[in-house]
Design an enzyme around this catalytic site. Structure first.
Site, short mmCIF file in Angstrom:
data_model
loop_
_atom_site.label_atom_id
_atom_site.label_comp_id
_atom_site.label_asym_id
_atom_site.label_seq_id
_atom_site.Cartn_x
_atom_site.Cartn_y
_atom_site.Cartn_z
N GLN A 102 0.84 -1.21 0.00
CA GLN A 102 0.00 0.00 0.00
C GLN A 102 0.87 1.25 0.00
O GLN A 102 1.49 1.62 1.00
CB GLN A 102 -0.92 0.02 1.23
N HIS A 168 -3.16 4.28 -1.45
CA HIS A 168 -4.03 4.55 -0.31
C HIS A 168 -4.78 5.85 -0.59
O HIS A 168 -4.34 6.94 -0.23
CB HIS A 168 -3.21 4.65 0.98
N GLY A 169 -5.90 5.68 -1.25
CA GLY A 169 -6.71 6.85 -1.63
C GLY A 169 -7.94 6.98 -0.74
O GLY A 169 -8.90 7.65 -1.09
N ALA A 170 -7.88 6.32 0.44
CA ALA A 170 -9.07 6.25 1.30
C ALA A 170 -8.79 6.87 2.67
O ALA A 170 -7.69 7.33 2.96
CB ALA A 170 -9.47 4.79 1.48
N TYR A 173 -6.44 10.24 4.16
CA TYR A 173 -5.02 10.55 3.96
C TYR A 173 -4.85 11.41 2.70
O TYR A 173 -5.83 11.85 2.10
CB TYR A 173 -4.19 9.26 3.96
C1 FMN Z 1 -5.52 -1.58 13.73
C2 FMN Z 1 -5.95 -1.20 12.35
C3 FMN Z 1 -5.03 -0.65 11.47
C4 FMN Z 1 -5.42 -0.29 10.17
N1 FMN Z 1 -4.47 0.19 9.30
C5 FMN Z 1 -4.85 0.49 8.02
C6 FMN Z 1 -3.88 0.91 7.07
O1 FMN Z 1 -2.69 0.99 7.35
N2 FMN Z 1 -4.31 1.22 5.81
C7 FMN Z 1 -5.64 1.12 5.45
O2 FMN Z 1 -5.99 1.38 4.30
N3 FMN Z 1 -6.56 0.70 6.33
C8 FMN Z 1 -6.20 0.37 7.59
N4 FMN Z 1 -7.15 -0.11 8.47
C9 FMN Z 1 -8.53 -0.33 7.96
C10 FMN Z 1 -8.70 -1.80 7.53
O3 FMN Z 1 -7.86 -2.14 6.47
C11 FMN Z 1 -10.15 -2.14 7.13
O4 FMN Z 1 -10.43 -1.52 5.89
C12 FMN Z 1 -11.17 -1.74 8.19
O5 FMN Z 1 -10.70 -2.10 9.48
C13 FMN Z 1 -12.52 -2.46 7.97
O6 FMN Z 1 -12.33 -3.85 7.89
P1 FMN Z 1 -12.62 -4.88 9.10
O7 FMN Z 1 -14.04 -4.65 9.54
O8 FMN Z 1 -12.39 -6.21 8.47
O9 FMN Z 1 -11.67 -4.55 10.20
C14 FMN Z 1 -6.77 -0.48 9.76
C15 FMN Z 1 -7.69 -1.03 10.66
C16 FMN Z 1 -7.31 -1.39 11.93
C17 FMN Z 1 -8.32 -2.00 12.86
#
Ligand code: FMN
Ligand code: SF4
Length: 440
Positions: A102, A168-170, A173
């Site tokens: 990413q 990472h366009g979400a 950020y």
């Molecule tokens: C501890 C933690 C760290 C995360 N770090 C990132 C990240 O570095 N980049 C990103 O795009 N999303 C990040 N996310 C979001 C997750 O990738 C995911 O899209 C979001 O948690 C929803 O999915 P889930 O319900 O399966 O947790 C993070 C989520 C958590 C809980």
């Protein structure tokens, strides 16, 4: 075989993944202050490869020091990092698992400042409203240099033998800060209309394609709906981009050379809908948030609020959180909206952890694959559990978000004590990521 659609390979233009479950991005402070990687990160990623996911989408990997959001994240800003990422790729490839890195830049949205630079770069000079990090609006020269930093990051990922990259366009950020009608207040050709707000990311895509060619996998994670007004005490402002606007951006992205879309939600992070939680664990948050209070101008205010009025904070946060039974697949309608607009595969994130539910989403054509973060932190072997014909893990993720609130200070892992036979067992599982101990 039960849940067969999950185990069908997924073919992208430049990449085939053995099944429909991707480990979603999860950032933990596993690496060194200087951006070099550690064996701990390799151990972490191998847990999921062993557990059967088709591909791992890495955590936030900064393409430039000024895009780093927390120290101790492995970076991709220099060729000296290529051997480390090659080692990560090789380790997960042993389990026939693909690795997508990413490419990330935090812009004004950060967690811990670190010592190298005080102000972030953004589309705007308005500080980040959540924690109050100062920033400056990028000049056109800075925009060009950042486009190049993304392109160089992609080149390094390719040279490291990785299987693709994700922009990472979400989640608020840098790329979101340009795309968002709630954040971008520029008066030049990078602000104003949707077309202008999309200019930065489209230049990044073209810059990457110029550098790595057409035959390397490139996907984009996007917050299809921003809902920037979801929490009154952060006061980010108007709601931001709608699903219709994001679907249009996705069309342009595909025309410019993007091979897949990863559908997320929320114009800042964390957001009540991302990761959507059964509760906001303010009691645990207050124990780790102190790490941040010297960083942003609003962080001390937040800390006092978390300490003195935790119930108010929880109530406010929970106002727009979906009901517990609606967390699984909460972004599926948005993924479907994007899928109707583009010809490339769509990966959907958000709450997935039940094989029959995922199977139904795939069969309906809402998305082509799902990405999973927390339920895989809780059960690294979830895909193997599904393969055995079991619909859910015996101890599923409770969406308590204790992993999230611990991560700025403590090792990433599942902190839901109720899922373990004892507190000691929980600590042992969290600490298992440090074995084996060294990267050579
Ligand atoms: C501890 C933690 C760290 C995360 N770090 C990132 C990240 O570095 N980049 C990103 O795009 N999303 C990040 N996310 C979001 C997750 O990738 C995911 O899209 C979001 O948690 C929803 O999915 P889930 O319900 O399966 O947790 C993070 C989520 C958590 C809980
Ligand atoms: S701490 Fe564990 S149970 Fe709670 S959300 Fe995180 S992974 Fe799920």
């Amino acid at each position: 075989m039960a849940f067969e659609p999950i185990f069908q390979p997924l073919k992208f233009r430049n990449l085939t993944v053995k099944n429909r479950i991707f480990r979603s991005n999860v950032a933990g402070r596993f690496d060194n202050y200087d951006g070099s990687g550690s064996q701990t990160r390799i151990n972490w990623e191998v847990k999921f490869a062993k557990g059967g996911v088709g591909a791992i989408i890495s955590s936030f990997v900064p393409v430039h020091l000024r895009g780093r959001i927390v120290p101790n994240y492995a970076m991709i800003d220099h060729d000296r990092h290529i051997p480390f990422w090659r080692a990560v790729g090789n380790a997960v490839h042993e389990y026939d698992c693909r690795f997508i890195l990413q490419l990330s830049h935090g812009g004004r949205q950060r967690d811990i400042q670190g010592i190298e630079y005080p102000t972030g770069l953004s589309s705007t000079s308005k500080p980040d409203p959540s924690h109050g990090f100062q920033c400056e609006a990028m000049t056109v020269d800075q925009i060009r240099a950042t486009v190049d930093a993304f392109a160089e990051g992609a080149r390094r990922a390719r040279e490291a033998g990785l299987d693709g990259v994700e922009l990472h366009g979400a989640n608020g950020y840098l790329i979101t800060q340009f795309l968002s009608s709630a954040i971008n207040d520029r008066k030049d050709e990078y602000g104003g209309s949707l077309e202008n707000r999309a200019r930065f990311v489209l230049e990044v895509v073209r810059g990457i394609r110029k550098k790595v060619g057409d035959d390397f996998h490139l996907q984009m994670k996007i917050s299809v709906q921003e809902n920037c007004d979801a929490v009154s005490f952060f006061n980010i402002g108007p709601s931001g981009n709608t699903a219709a606007e994001s679907a249009q951006v996705c069309k342009w992205l595909v025309e410019a050379g993007v091979d897949a879309i990863h559908a997320s939600t929320g114009g800042f992070f964390p957001h009540p809908q991302n990761p959507a939680g059964s509760d906001l664990p303010v009691d645990q948050l207050v124990k780790t948030y102190d790490t941040m209070i010297s960083s942003g101008d609003g962080a001390f205010r937040n800390y006092l609020m978390f300490r003195t009025t935790p119930d108010l904070v929880r109530r406010e946060w929970q106002k727009t959180v979906p009901k517990p039974e609606e967390i699984e697949g909460l972004n599926l309608p948005d993924a479907r909206r994007v899928k109707e607009a583009v010809s490339v595969p769509v990966i959907c994130t958000g709450g997935f952890q039940t094989a029959s539910f995922i199977t139904a989403a795939l069969e309906r054509g809402d998305c082509d694959a799902v990405s999973i973060a927390r339920p895989l932190i809780a059960n690294n072997d979830l895909v193997e559990i599904f393969r055995r014909g079991q619909d859910r893990a015996d101890r599923p993720c409770t969406y308590c978000n204790k992993c999230l609130v611990n991560v700025v200070e403590n090792p990433l892992g599942c902190y839901e004590e109720a899922r373990y036979p004892s507190r000691e067992a929980m600590i042992a599982e969290i600490m298992s990521v440090f074995t084996p101990p060294q990267f050579h």
